[in-house]
Design a protein around this motif. Sequence first.
Motif, PDB file in Angstrom:
ATOM      1  N   CYS A 121       5.023  -9.832  20.139  1.00 39.65           N
ATOM      2  CA  CYS A 121       4.933  -9.049  21.372  1.00 39.65           C
ATOM      3  C   CYS A 121       5.116  -7.590  20.991  1.00 39.65           C
ATOM      4  CB  CYS A 121       6.014  -9.483  22.362  1.00 39.65           C
ATOM      5  SG  CYS A 121       5.844 -11.205  22.851  1.00 39.65           S
TER       6      CYS A 121
ATOM      7  N   LYS B 118       1.410 -14.088  30.020  1.00 40.90           N
ATOM      8  CA  LYS B 118       1.281 -12.636  30.194  1.00 40.90           C
ATOM      9  C   LYS B 118       1.154 -12.269  31.671  1.00 40.90           C
ATOM     10  CE  LYS B 118      -1.485 -10.246  27.508  1.00 40.90           C
ATOM     11  NZ  LYS B 118      -0.907  -9.006  27.609  1.00 40.90           N
TER      12      LYS B 118
ATOM     13  N   GLN C 160       0.888  -5.936  31.016  1.00 38.40           N
ATOM     14  CA  GLN C 160       0.462  -4.745  30.278  1.00 38.40           C
ATOM     15  C   GLN C 160       0.738  -4.833  28.783  1.00 38.40           C
ATOM     16  OE1 GLN C 160      -1.382  -2.616  31.905  1.00 38.40           O
ATOM     17  NE2 GLN C 160      -0.997  -3.830  33.731  1.00 38.40           N
TER      18      GLN C 160
ATOM     19  N   SER D 155       0.654  -5.771  24.907  1.00 28.03           N
ATOM     20  CA  SER D 155      -0.279  -6.185  23.852  1.00 28.03           C
ATOM     21  C   SER D 155       0.407  -7.255  23.018  1.00 28.03           C
ATOM     22  CB  SER D 155      -0.651  -5.004  22.963  1.00 28.03           C
ATOM     23  OG  SER D 155      -1.420  -4.083  23.683  1.00 28.03           O
TER      24      SER D 155
ATOM     25  N   THR E  29      -5.151  -8.108  17.775  1.00 31.07           N
ATOM     26  CA  THR E  29      -4.288  -7.709  18.877  1.00 31.07           C
ATOM     27  C   THR E  29      -5.099  -7.695  20.159  1.00 31.07           C
ATOM     28  OG1 THR E  29      -2.938  -6.361  17.393  1.00 31.07           O
ATOM     29  CG2 THR E  29      -2.769  -5.871  19.743  1.00 31.07           C
TER      30      THR E  29
ATOM     31  N   SER F  42      -4.847  -7.127  24.612  1.00 29.81           N
ATOM     32  CA  SER F  42      -4.098  -6.712  25.785  1.00 29.81           C
ATOM     33  C   SER F  42      -4.800  -7.349  26.983  1.00 29.81           C
ATOM     34  CB  SER F  42      -4.042  -5.190  25.892  1.00 29.81           C
ATOM     35  OG  SER F  42      -5.341  -4.657  25.883  1.00 29.81           O
TER      36      SER F  42
END
Length: 114
Positions: A7, A76, A82, A84, A95, A97
Amino acid sequence: MEITIRCEDADTAGELAQSLYQWLLDEPDARRHAEVRLVGAEPVKGELGYVLDLVQLVVSSGFSAGSLGYTVAQWKKMNAPQLSVTFERDGRTVTVSGTDAEVIERAVQQLDEE
């Protein structure tokens, strides 16, 4: 296959990793097809020890990228939209988001490519 999830929030990474870890343990598919662990990254210079800030999965063939993508997307949405999240496997990282399960699924699938 071993996948590590980080995280990407330095201030709350440990709390978020604990939350994701528990979310995965509560997910029947993950319990059935993956060994889920909470582990610590190497301490940063000046820190005294490990912070449990990584979720590590040892995944069997029954737990697909789609299942992992959907599960992480749902976590999430409820906990950190918000945030990533970085997935790592065999030195490859990706990665993501946002909370789109298909985007997260494609990101996890990229770890199998190359």
